[in-house]
Structures are given as C-alpha cells and as structure tokens.
Design a protein around this motif. Structure first.
Motif, PDB file in Angstrom:
ATOM      1  N   GLY A 117      -1.475   3.801  -0.508  1.00 44.01           N
ATOM      2  CA  GLY A 117      -2.434   4.353  -0.513  1.00 44.01           C
ATOM      3  C   GLY A 117      -2.778   5.386  -0.919  1.00 44.01           C
ATOM      4  N   HIS A 118      -3.863   5.696  -1.011  1.00 41.75           N
ATOM      5  CA  HIS A 118      -3.704   7.347  -0.947  1.00 41.75           C
ATOM      6  C   HIS A 118      -5.074   8.027  -0.434  1.00 41.75           C
ATOM      7  CE1 HIS A 118      -5.339  10.840  -4.505  1.00 41.75           C
ATOM      8  NE2 HIS A 118      -4.745  10.943  -3.553  1.00 41.75           N
ATOM      9  N   ASN A 119      -5.542   9.244  -0.218  1.00 40.08           N
ATOM     10  CA  ASN A 119      -6.805  10.125   0.929  1.00 40.08           C
ATOM     11  C   ASN A 119      -6.807  11.287  -0.634  1.00 40.08           C
ATOM     12  OD1 ASN A 119      -8.541  11.531   1.808  1.00 40.08           O
ATOM     13  ND2 ASN A 119      -7.234  11.522   3.892  1.00 40.08           N
ATOM     14  N   PRO A 120      -8.177  10.859  -1.287  1.00 41.24           N
ATOM     15  CA  PRO A 120      -7.631  11.763  -2.778  1.00 41.24           C
ATOM     16  C   PRO A 120      -7.959  14.226  -1.268  1.00 41.24           C
ATOM     17  CG  PRO A 120      -9.238  10.224  -2.577  1.00 41.24           C
ATOM     18  CD  PRO A 120      -8.027   9.658  -1.435  1.00 41.24           C
ATOM     19  N   LEU A 121      -8.590  14.246  -0.311  1.00 43.32           N
ATOM     20  CA  LEU A 121      -8.890  14.786   0.220  1.00 43.32           C
ATOM     21  C   LEU A 121      -8.236  15.524   0.987  1.00 43.32           C
ATOM     22  CD1 LEU A 121     -12.076  13.181   2.068  1.00 43.32           C
ATOM     23  CD2 LEU A 121     -12.893  15.182   0.259  1.00 43.32           C
ATOM     24  N   CYS A 122      -7.421  14.972   1.847  1.00 37.29           N
ATOM     25  CA  CYS A 122      -5.564  15.119   2.219  1.00 37.29           C
ATOM     26  C   CYS A 122      -4.941  15.409   1.287  1.00 37.29           C
ATOM     27  CB  CYS A 122      -5.894  15.260   3.181  1.00 37.29           C
ATOM     28  SG  CYS A 122      -4.711  16.100   4.660  1.00 37.29           S
ATOM     29  N   GLY A 123      -5.191  14.614   0.177  1.00 42.00           N
ATOM     30  CA  GLY A 123      -3.662  14.454  -1.024  1.00 42.00           C
ATOM     31  C   GLY A 123      -2.611  13.690  -0.289  1.00 42.00           C
ATOM     32  N   ASP A 124      -2.614  13.097   0.883  1.00 42.64           N
ATOM     33  CA  ASP A 124      -2.313  12.074   1.843  1.00 42.64           C
ATOM     34  C   ASP A 124      -1.005  10.691   1.002  1.00 42.64           C
ATOM     35  OD1 ASP A 124      -2.283  13.515   3.794  1.00 42.64           O
ATOM     36  OD2 ASP A 124      -4.003  12.427   4.409  1.00 42.64           O
ATOM     37  N   GLN A 125      -0.275  10.276   0.542  1.00 47.09           N
ATOM     38  CA  GLN A 125      -0.071   9.635  -0.664  1.00 47.09           C
ATOM     39  C   GLN A 125       0.928   8.258   0.053  1.00 47.09           C
ATOM     40  OE1 GLN A 125       0.847  11.117  -4.602  1.00 47.09           O
ATOM     41  NE2 GLN A 125      -1.394  10.080  -5.099  1.00 47.09           N
ATOM     42  N   LEU A 126       1.466   7.397  -0.207  1.00 47.22           N
ATOM     43  CA  LEU A 126       1.670   6.831   0.670  1.00 47.22           C
ATOM     44  C   LEU A 126       2.162   5.082   0.465  1.00 47.22           C
ATOM     45  CD1 LEU A 126       0.175   4.305   3.081  1.00 47.22           C
ATOM     46  CD2 LEU A 126       0.782   6.302   4.241  1.00 47.22           C
ATOM     47  N   THR A 127       3.191   5.210   0.573  1.00 44.15           N
ATOM     48  CA  THR A 127       3.485   3.244   0.481  1.00 44.15           C
ATOM     49  C   THR A 127       3.661   2.406   1.837  1.00 44.15           C
ATOM     50  OG1 THR A 127       3.946   3.093  -1.856  1.00 44.15           O
ATOM     51  CG2 THR A 127       4.967   1.145  -1.052  1.00 44.15           C
ATOM     52  N   VAL A 128       2.537   1.664   2.294  1.00 46.84           N
ATOM     53  CA  VAL A 128       3.284   0.408   3.753  1.00 46.84           C
ATOM     54  C   VAL A 128       4.037  -0.866   3.077  1.00 46.84           C
ATOM     55  CG1 VAL A 128       3.056  -0.234   5.244  1.00 46.84           C
ATOM     56  CG2 VAL A 128       1.629   1.986   4.802  1.00 46.84           C
ATOM     57  N   TYR A 129       5.339  -1.089   3.693  1.00 47.13           N
ATOM     58  CA  TYR A 129       5.990  -2.082   2.778  1.00 47.13           C
ATOM     59  C   TYR A 129       5.520  -2.659   4.804  1.00 47.13           C
ATOM     60  CZ  TYR A 129       8.590   0.844  -0.215  1.00 47.13           C
ATOM     61  OH  TYR A 129       8.779   1.641  -1.438  1.00 47.13           O
ATOM     62  N   ALA A 130       5.564  -4.250   4.243  1.00 47.43           N
ATOM     63  CA  ALA A 130       6.083  -5.132   5.247  1.00 47.43           C
ATOM     64  C   ALA A 130       6.683  -6.843   5.260  1.00 47.43           C
ATOM     65  CB  ALA A 130       4.646  -6.286   6.068  1.00 47.43           C
ATOM     66  N   ARG A 131       7.539  -7.076   5.765  1.00 44.42           N
ATOM     67  CA  ARG A 131       8.492  -8.416   5.548  1.00 44.42           C
ATOM     68  C   ARG A 131       7.490  -9.376   6.596  1.00 44.42           C
ATOM     69  NH1 ARG A 131      13.651  -8.242   4.339  1.00 44.42           N
ATOM     70  NH2 ARG A 131      13.735  -6.706   5.886  1.00 44.42           N
ATOM     71  N   LEU A 132       7.232 -10.920   6.517  1.00 40.44           N
ATOM     72  CA  LEU A 132       6.127 -11.021   7.180  1.00 40.44           C
ATOM     73  C   LEU A 132       7.080 -13.223   7.083  1.00 40.44           C
ATOM     74  CD1 LEU A 132       3.916  -9.392   6.597  1.00 40.44           C
ATOM     75  CD2 LEU A 132       2.588 -11.330   6.457  1.00 40.44           C
ATOM     76  N   ASP A 133       7.235 -12.955   8.166  1.00 40.91           N
ATOM     77  CA  ASP A 133       7.665 -14.666   8.321  1.00 40.91           C
ATOM     78  C   ASP A 133       6.763 -16.047   9.227  1.00 40.91           C
ATOM     79  OD1 ASP A 133       9.216 -16.957   9.120  1.00 40.91           O
ATOM     80  OD2 ASP A 133      10.349 -15.856  10.729  1.00 40.91           O
ATOM     81  N   GLY A 134       6.221 -16.383   8.032  1.00 43.68           N
ATOM     82  CA  GLY A 134       5.214 -16.634   8.344  1.00 43.68           C
ATOM     83  C   GLY A 134       3.836 -16.155   8.407  1.00 43.68           C
ATOM     84  N   ASP A 135       2.818 -15.853  10.129  1.00 40.52           N
ATOM     85  CA  ASP A 135       2.323 -14.961   9.891  1.00 40.52           C
ATOM     86  C   ASP A 135       2.252 -13.700  10.458  1.00 40.52           C
ATOM     87  OD1 ASP A 135       2.067 -16.302  12.388  1.00 40.52           O
ATOM     88  OD2 ASP A 135      -0.085 -16.411  12.189  1.00 40.52           O
ATOM     89  N   VAL A 136       3.776 -13.637  10.629  1.00 43.36           N
ATOM     90  CA  VAL A 136       4.318 -12.752  11.687  1.00 43.36           C
ATOM     91  C   VAL A 136       4.474 -11.415  11.314  1.00 43.36           C
ATOM     92  CG1 VAL A 136       6.029 -12.404  13.898  1.00 43.36           C
ATOM     93  CG2 VAL A 136       4.563 -14.227  13.986  1.00 43.36           C
ATOM     94  N   VAL A 137       4.620 -10.387  11.771  1.00 44.17           N
ATOM     95  CA  VAL A 137       5.285  -8.907  10.857  1.00 44.17           C
ATOM     96  C   VAL A 137       6.374  -9.222  11.563  1.00 44.17           C
ATOM     97  CG1 VAL A 137       5.051  -6.990  10.612  1.00 44.17           C
ATOM     98  CG2 VAL A 137       2.600  -8.191  10.351  1.00 44.17           C
TER      99      VAL A 137
END
Length: 150
Positions: A38-58
């Motif tokens: 993810g990136h917010n060019p107006l503020c300079g925020d940058q991140l990566t979100v990771y998730a491990r799902l088991d079926g449809d549960v985070v």
C-alpha cells in the motif's frame, strides 16, 4: 460536557500515540498466504500487509513499512482487530471503518477502533487512516495492484 469530550479526545490520542510508538504485529509474516503493498503518495506512507488464512479465517496478520503516526497506529489497531475474523467479517469491518472516517458513524460497535474516529475532523488524514485497511482488502482478495489512497 465539553470537559468529557476533551478527556475522550485525549484518551483517543494517547491510544494512537501508543500504537505509533509501539506498533503491534510490526514484522514480516513468515509463511503468509496473502500479502499486498500500500502507498499513500500524499503523506508518503508505504506498507506491506501480510496475512495467513486458514480457509476463510484470518489466523495471523502483520505489517511492515513506514508512515505517519495515524497510518502506523491504524495498521497496528487493524492487525489486532481482524485476527480470528472470517474474511466476510473483515470486509464488513473495513466498510464500517471507512464509513466512520468519511461519512456518518455506522451503527456497528467498533470497539477500540473508535479511537480513529477523530481523524474525520482532518480530511487530509483520512487517507492515512484507511491505507492499511485498503491494503488488507487487497491482500485477502488477492488483488495484484498496490493499494493507493490519493
């Protein structure tokens, strides 16, 4: 009543500052089944979100990156809130958070996430608060594009 509003605002700010200084789940998640940038060019925020799902549960969720206090705190609060939720529940929560930040407050009880409600008073910061949520949405829907808030 005004003193009560100020006290609540102070409490909300302290929670945001705490999550910025000590973000929860701030690490790359080894063995993640889903991830997005993810990136917010107006503020300079940058991140990566990771998730491990088991079926449809985070089962697990984390993030890395850099950004302003609101962006970091929102990502930290998000990781705590969505763990153990089904994907459809995460999507409903995302819509309720977005509504709280951009429109009227939703009827849903958002619990600790209510601390983000004050961001609505600063429209330019709403993109900071929603970046992690858009990025998580892209991760769990396996969208290939970077989540951009502009």
């Amino acid at each position: 009543m005004r003193d009560n509003d100020d006290g609540l605002r102070d409490l909300y700010q302290e929670v945001i500052f705490d999550h910025n200084r000590n973000p929860r789940n701030f690490h790359a998640l080894e063995g993640a089944s889903h991830q997005a940038d993810g990136h917010n060019p107006l503020c300079g925020d940058q991140l990566t979100v990771y998730a491990r799902l088991d079926g449809d549960v985070v089962q697990e969720v984390s993030f890395i990156g850099h950004g302003c206090a609101i962006s970091t705190a929102s990502a930290s609060l998000m990781t705590e809130a969505v763990r153990g939720m089904r994907v459809d529940e995460v999507e409903v929560l995302f819509k309720n958070i977005h509504a709280m930040l951009t429109e009227a407050h939703p009827d849903a009880d958002l619990g600790k996430l209510e601390v983000l409600s004050g961001v609505r008073e600063f429209p330019s910061r709403v993109k900071c608060a929603t970046l992690a949520w858009h990025t998580l949405h892209n991760a769990i829907t396996q969208a290939q594009a970077t989540a951009i808030t502009e």
